[in-house]
Scaffold this motif. Structure first.
Motif, PDB file in Angstrom:
ATOM      1  N   MET A   1      62.830  43.677  36.999  1.00  0.00           N
ATOM      2  CA  MET A   1      64.176  44.221  37.191  1.00  0.00           C
ATOM      3  C   MET A   1      65.021  43.382  38.145  1.00  0.00           C
ATOM      4  O   MET A   1      66.131  43.768  38.510  1.00  0.00           O
ATOM      5  CB  MET A   1      64.069  45.657  37.717  1.00  0.00           C
ATOM      6  N   ASN A   2      64.451  42.234  38.559  1.00  0.00           N
ATOM      7  CA  ASN A   2      65.144  41.340  39.499  1.00  0.00           C
ATOM      8  C   ASN A   2      65.517  42.060  40.798  1.00  0.00           C
ATOM      9  O   ASN A   2      66.619  41.893  41.341  1.00  0.00           O
ATOM     10  CB  ASN A   2      66.397  40.750  38.841  1.00  0.00           C
ATOM     11  N   LEU A   3      64.579  42.868  41.292  1.00  0.00           N
ATOM     12  CA  LEU A   3      64.744  43.574  42.558  1.00  0.00           C
ATOM     13  C   LEU A   3      63.606  43.189  43.490  1.00  0.00           C
ATOM     14  O   LEU A   3      62.629  42.551  43.076  1.00  0.00           O
ATOM     15  CB  LEU A   3      64.721  45.092  42.332  1.00  0.00           C
ATOM     16  N   THR A   4      63.707  43.582  44.752  1.00  0.00           N
ATOM     17  CA  THR A   4      62.588  43.402  45.668  1.00  0.00           C
ATOM     18  C   THR A   4      61.636  44.581  45.521  1.00  0.00           C
ATOM     19  O   THR A   4      62.032  45.672  45.069  1.00  0.00           O
ATOM     20  CB  THR A   4      63.068  43.317  47.122  1.00  0.00           C
ATOM     21  N   ARG A   5      60.390  44.383  45.919  1.00  0.00           N
ATOM     22  CA  ARG A   5      59.418  45.475  45.864  1.00  0.00           C
ATOM     23  C   ARG A   5      59.853  46.620  46.766  1.00  0.00           C
ATOM     24  O   ARG A   5      59.684  47.802  46.435  1.00  0.00           O
ATOM     25  CB  ARG A   5      58.032  44.968  46.288  1.00  0.00           C
ATOM     26  N   SER A   6      60.440  46.280  47.892  1.00  0.00           N
ATOM     27  CA  SER A   6      60.908  47.291  48.822  1.00  0.00           C
ATOM     28  C   SER A   6      62.005  48.151  48.190  1.00  0.00           C
ATOM     29  O   SER A   6      62.019  49.378  48.344  1.00  0.00           O
ATOM     30  CB  SER A   6      61.432  46.625  50.095  1.00  0.00           C
ATOM     31  N   ALA A   7      62.924  47.503  47.464  1.00  0.00           N
ATOM     32  CA  ALA A   7      64.015  48.243  46.828  1.00  0.00           C
ATOM     33  C   ALA A   7      63.477  49.212  45.779  1.00  0.00           C
ATOM     34  O   ALA A   7      63.938  50.353  45.681  1.00  0.00           O
ATOM     35  CB  ALA A   7      64.992  47.268  46.185  1.00  0.00           C
ATOM     36  N   VAL A   8      62.479  48.766  45.011  1.00  0.00           N
ATOM     37  CA  VAL A   8      61.877  49.643  44.006  1.00  0.00           C
ATOM     38  C   VAL A   8      61.202  50.833  44.682  1.00  0.00           C
ATOM     39  O   VAL A   8      61.326  51.985  44.242  1.00  0.00           O
ATOM     40  CB  VAL A   8      60.860  48.865  43.134  1.00  0.00           C
ATOM     41  N   GLY A   9      60.475  50.564  45.761  1.00  0.00           N
ATOM     42  CA  GLY A   9      59.807  51.638  46.486  1.00  0.00           C
ATOM     43  C   GLY A   9      60.789  52.678  47.009  1.00  0.00           C
ATOM     44  O   GLY A   9      60.531  53.893  46.936  1.00  0.00           O
ATOM     45  N   LYS A  10      61.928  52.219  47.520  1.00  0.00           N
ATOM     46  CA  LYS A  10      62.934  53.148  48.041  1.00  0.00           C
ATOM     47  C   LYS A  10      63.530  54.010  46.931  1.00  0.00           C
ATOM     48  O   LYS A  10      63.822  55.187  47.135  1.00  0.00           O
ATOM     49  CB  LYS A  10      64.035  52.360  48.758  1.00  0.00           C
ATOM     50  N   VAL A  11      63.706  53.417  45.749  1.00  0.00           N
ATOM     51  CA  VAL A  11      64.229  54.185  44.618  1.00  0.00           C
ATOM     52  C   VAL A  11      63.279  55.314  44.257  1.00  0.00           C
ATOM     53  O   VAL A  11      63.701  56.458  44.020  1.00  0.00           O
ATOM     54  CB  VAL A  11      64.461  53.267  43.399  1.00  0.00           C
ATOM     55  N   ILE A  12      61.977  55.015  44.221  1.00  0.00           N
ATOM     56  CA  ILE A  12      60.993  56.030  43.869  1.00  0.00           C
ATOM     57  C   ILE A  12      60.942  57.123  44.935  1.00  0.00           C
ATOM     58  O   ILE A  12      60.856  58.321  44.619  1.00  0.00           O
ATOM     59  CB  ILE A  12      59.598  55.400  43.675  1.00  0.00           C
ATOM     60  N   VAL A  13      61.017  56.743  46.194  1.00  0.00           N
ATOM     61  CA  VAL A  13      61.008  57.727  47.278  1.00  0.00           C
ATOM     62  C   VAL A  13      62.212  58.652  47.174  1.00  0.00           C
ATOM     63  O   VAL A  13      62.098  59.885  47.322  1.00  0.00           O
ATOM     64  CB  VAL A  13      60.988  57.017  48.657  1.00  0.00           C
ATOM     65  N   ARG A  14      63.387  58.097  46.902  1.00  0.00           N
ATOM     66  CA  ARG A  14      64.592  58.918  46.755  1.00  0.00           C
ATOM     67  C   ARG A  14      64.473  59.858  45.558  1.00  0.00           C
ATOM     68  O   ARG A  14      64.891  61.017  45.626  1.00  0.00           O
ATOM     69  CB  ARG A  14      65.826  58.018  46.584  1.00  0.00           C
ATOM     70  N   LEU A  15      63.895  59.361  44.490  1.00  0.00           N
ATOM     71  CA  LEU A  15      63.722  60.199  43.295  1.00  0.00           C
ATOM     72  C   LEU A  15      62.776  61.352  43.583  1.00  0.00           C
ATOM     73  O   LEU A  15      63.049  62.509  43.212  1.00  0.00           O
ATOM     74  CB  LEU A  15      63.190  59.339  42.136  1.00  0.00           C
ATOM     75  N   GLU A  16      61.659  61.072  44.248  1.00  0.00           N
ATOM     76  CA  GLU A  16      60.706  62.137  44.582  1.00  0.00           C
ATOM     77  C   GLU A  16      61.347  63.160  45.526  1.00  0.00           C
ATOM     78  O   GLU A  16      61.119  64.372  45.390  1.00  0.00           O
ATOM     79  CB  GLU A  16      59.453  61.529  45.207  1.00  0.00           C
ATOM     80  N   LYS A  17      62.135  62.683  46.465  1.00  0.00           N
ATOM     81  CA  LYS A  17      62.802  63.588  47.405  1.00  0.00           C
ATOM     82  C   LYS A  17      63.803  64.487  46.682  1.00  0.00           C
ATOM     83  O   LYS A  17      63.881  65.700  46.949  1.00  0.00           O
ATOM     84  CB  LYS A  17      63.507  62.775  48.490  1.00  0.00           C
ATOM     85  N   ARG A  18      64.543  63.904  45.735  1.00  0.00           N
ATOM     86  CA  ARG A  18      65.516  64.697  44.993  1.00  0.00           C
ATOM     87  C   ARG A  18      64.832  65.750  44.122  1.00  0.00           C
ATOM     88  O   ARG A  18      65.307  66.883  44.004  1.00  0.00           O
ATOM     89  CB  ARG A  18      66.376  63.776  44.122  1.00  0.00           C
ATOM     90  N   LEU A  19      63.695  65.369  43.512  1.00  0.00           N
ATOM     91  CA  LEU A  19      62.977  66.293  42.630  1.00  0.00           C
ATOM     92  C   LEU A  19      62.114  67.285  43.404  1.00  0.00           C
ATOM     93  O   LEU A  19      61.733  68.337  42.878  1.00  0.00           O
ATOM     94  CB  LEU A  19      62.095  65.503  41.657  1.00  0.00           C
ATOM     95  N   GLY A  20      61.750  66.922  44.635  1.00  0.00           N
ATOM     96  CA  GLY A  20      60.919  67.804  45.446  1.00  0.00           C
ATOM     97  C   GLY A  20      59.455  67.791  45.065  1.00  0.00           C
ATOM     98  O   GLY A  20      58.713  68.733  45.378  1.00  0.00           O
ATOM     99  N   VAL A  21      59.011  66.732  44.389  1.00  0.00           N
ATOM    100  CA  VAL A  21      57.598  66.605  43.991  1.00  0.00           C
ATOM    101  C   VAL A  21      57.153  65.163  44.175  1.00  0.00           C
ATOM    102  O   VAL A  21      57.970  64.239  44.225  1.00  0.00           O
ATOM    103  CB  VAL A  21      57.356  67.021  42.519  1.00  0.00           C
ATOM    104  N   ARG A  22      55.835  64.974  44.274  1.00  0.00           N
ATOM    105  CA  ARG A  22      55.287  63.616  44.302  1.00  0.00           C
ATOM    106  C   ARG A  22      54.996  63.209  42.859  1.00  0.00           C
ATOM    107  O   ARG A  22      54.313  63.923  42.126  1.00  0.00           O
ATOM    108  CB  ARG A  22      54.005  63.574  45.139  1.00  0.00           C
ATOM    109  N   LEU A  23      55.522  62.059  42.471  1.00  0.00           N
ATOM    110  CA  LEU A  23      55.340  61.570  41.108  1.00  0.00           C
ATOM    111  C   LEU A  23      54.168  60.610  40.980  1.00  0.00           C
ATOM    112  O   LEU A  23      53.509  60.552  39.934  1.00  0.00           O
ATOM    113  CB  LEU A  23      56.618  60.849  40.633  1.00  0.00           C
ATOM    114  N   LEU A  24      53.913  59.851  42.046  1.00  0.00           N
ATOM    115  CA  LEU A  24      52.881  58.820  41.999  1.00  0.00           C
ATOM    116  C   LEU A  24      51.950  58.937  43.190  1.00  0.00           C
ATOM    117  O   LEU A  24      52.396  59.151  44.322  1.00  0.00           O
ATOM    118  CB  LEU A  24      53.515  57.424  42.004  1.00  0.00           C
ATOM    119  N   ASN A  25      50.654  58.813  42.930  1.00  0.00           N
ATOM    120  CA  ASN A  25      49.668  58.652  43.996  1.00  0.00           C
ATOM    121  C   ASN A  25      49.557  57.170  44.279  1.00  0.00           C
ATOM    122  O   ASN A  25      49.218  56.378  43.384  1.00  0.00           O
ATOM    123  CB  ASN A  25      48.305  59.206  43.565  1.00  0.00           C
ATOM    124  N   ARG A  26      49.865  56.745  45.489  1.00  0.00           N
ATOM    125  CA  ARG A  26      49.921  55.329  45.797  1.00  0.00           C
ATOM    126  C   ARG A  26      48.909  54.960  46.876  1.00  0.00           C
ATOM    127  O   ARG A  26      48.784  55.654  47.886  1.00  0.00           O
ATOM    128  CB  ARG A  26      51.331  54.936  46.255  1.00  0.00           C
TER     129      ARG A  26
END
Length: 313
Positions: free
Chosen positions: A27-52
């Motif tokens: 996606m031509n992004l940094t790994r950190s940027a991708v991680g932040k997107v997933i964290v924001r998505l989980e926070k908005r949904l109120g659930v954990r999507l991935l076990n990391r």
């Protein structure tokens, strides 16, 4: 109000690639940027999507359910875009294509160049390499392959033609060493072979009597690049394995002579391959159509139906 699709594409890409790092690269992004997107998505949904963990990741039960629905939703959006796309008169956007080296330079790239000239809004990005590419993982829209197909059911393929191969040599070499008239007479000649992973491909040749025989030859020179074989042959080094579509170009200039035409077996099919999808973008469809229309005439066997041996004085 937040965008309900915010982070969805990134989440799906992370699941499909199996890692944050690979998703970031695609996606031509940094790994950190991708991680932040997933964290924001989980926070908005109120659930954990991935076990990391530091080494792996896996979908939670909620994550699996959400992923399944996201895939269906994105497919519907893709379908909507395809419907709009089909109404356009001109293909547009970026088209990523991977083609083999010599075949790419001489056959596929010229076809795509003409396509790009006809459609100024189409941006064609061509990767010319003999390396086996992963169509889905590396984000290609189309890939041209020569030889057996070994991909999964996630891809679709359409045959462009068959690659026939011949034995060619420079006039200077034949003047000095003579012209072989059958498989037995290949013995003792200097051979330029095509190699894979350092191993020379055997010369299984259709003989004058119609039987396929393995030539008893020991290549002195080998290349995993067809253009390298051409250059060595033109320099008068020896007899060379060459695709007919390439040999014909140098026969016309007088730099090479076709010694035994359309003689190598097995033949190799040429395919254009693309990721399986319910809806095919207009840009991809136009490229496939162009290749299917033009490539067969380029790779047609010389003197089809004629005897495979070309005798020369």
């Amino acid at each position: 109000m937040s965008d309900i699709l915010d982070g969805v594409t990134t989440f799906v890409r992370v699941v499909e690639t199996g890692s944050f790092a690979l998703a970031a690269e695609r996606m031509n992004l940094t790994r950190s940027a991708v991680g932040k997107v997933i964290v924001r998505l989980e926070k908005r949904l109120g659930v954990r999507l991935l076990n990391r963990t530091t080494r792996s990741q896996s979908l939670t039960e909620d994550g699996q359910a959400y992923y399944d629905r996201c895939v269906r939703a994105l497919a519907e959006l893709e379908a909507a875009e395809a419907d709009l796309d089909s109404g356009r008169r001109e293909p547009k956007g970026r088209l990523r294509v991977s083609v083999p080296q010599a075949f790419g330079h001489h056959c596929a790239a010229p076809v795509l160049l003409r396509l790009a000239r006809r459609h100024p809004q189409l941006k064609v990005d061509i990767s010319i390499t003999d390396r086996f590419v992963d169509v889905v993982e590396e984000g290609f829209d189309l890939v041209v392959r020569i030889g057996p197909l070994a991909d999964s059911g996630s891809l679709v393929a359409r045959q462009l033609g068959v690659q026939y191969a011949s034995i060619g040599a420079a006039p200077s070499y034949l003047a000095q060493h003579g012209t072989p008239r059958n498989v037995d007479e290949l013995r003792g000649h200097t051979i330029i072979a095509y190699t894979r992973a350092g191993v020379a491909e055997p010369w299984d040749v259709l003989d004058v009597d119609g039987q396929i025989r393995r030539a008893e030859v020991e290549p002195q020179l080998g290349f995993d690049d067809v253009q390298g074989i051409v250059d060595a042959a033109i320099a008068g080094f020896g007899l060379a394995w060459l695709p007919c579509w390439l040999l014909a170009r140098y026969v016309q200039t007088g730099q090479l002579v076709a010694v035994i035409e359309n003689c190598f077996r097995p033949l190799q099919e040429i395919h254009v391959v693309w990721p399986k999808s319910r809806y095919l973008p207009l840009k991809t469809r136009c490229a496939i159509d162009a290749l299917v229309t033009e490539i067969p005439a380029m790779v047609r066997a010389p003197a089809e139906g004629a005897h495979p041996i070309t005798r020369r004085a």
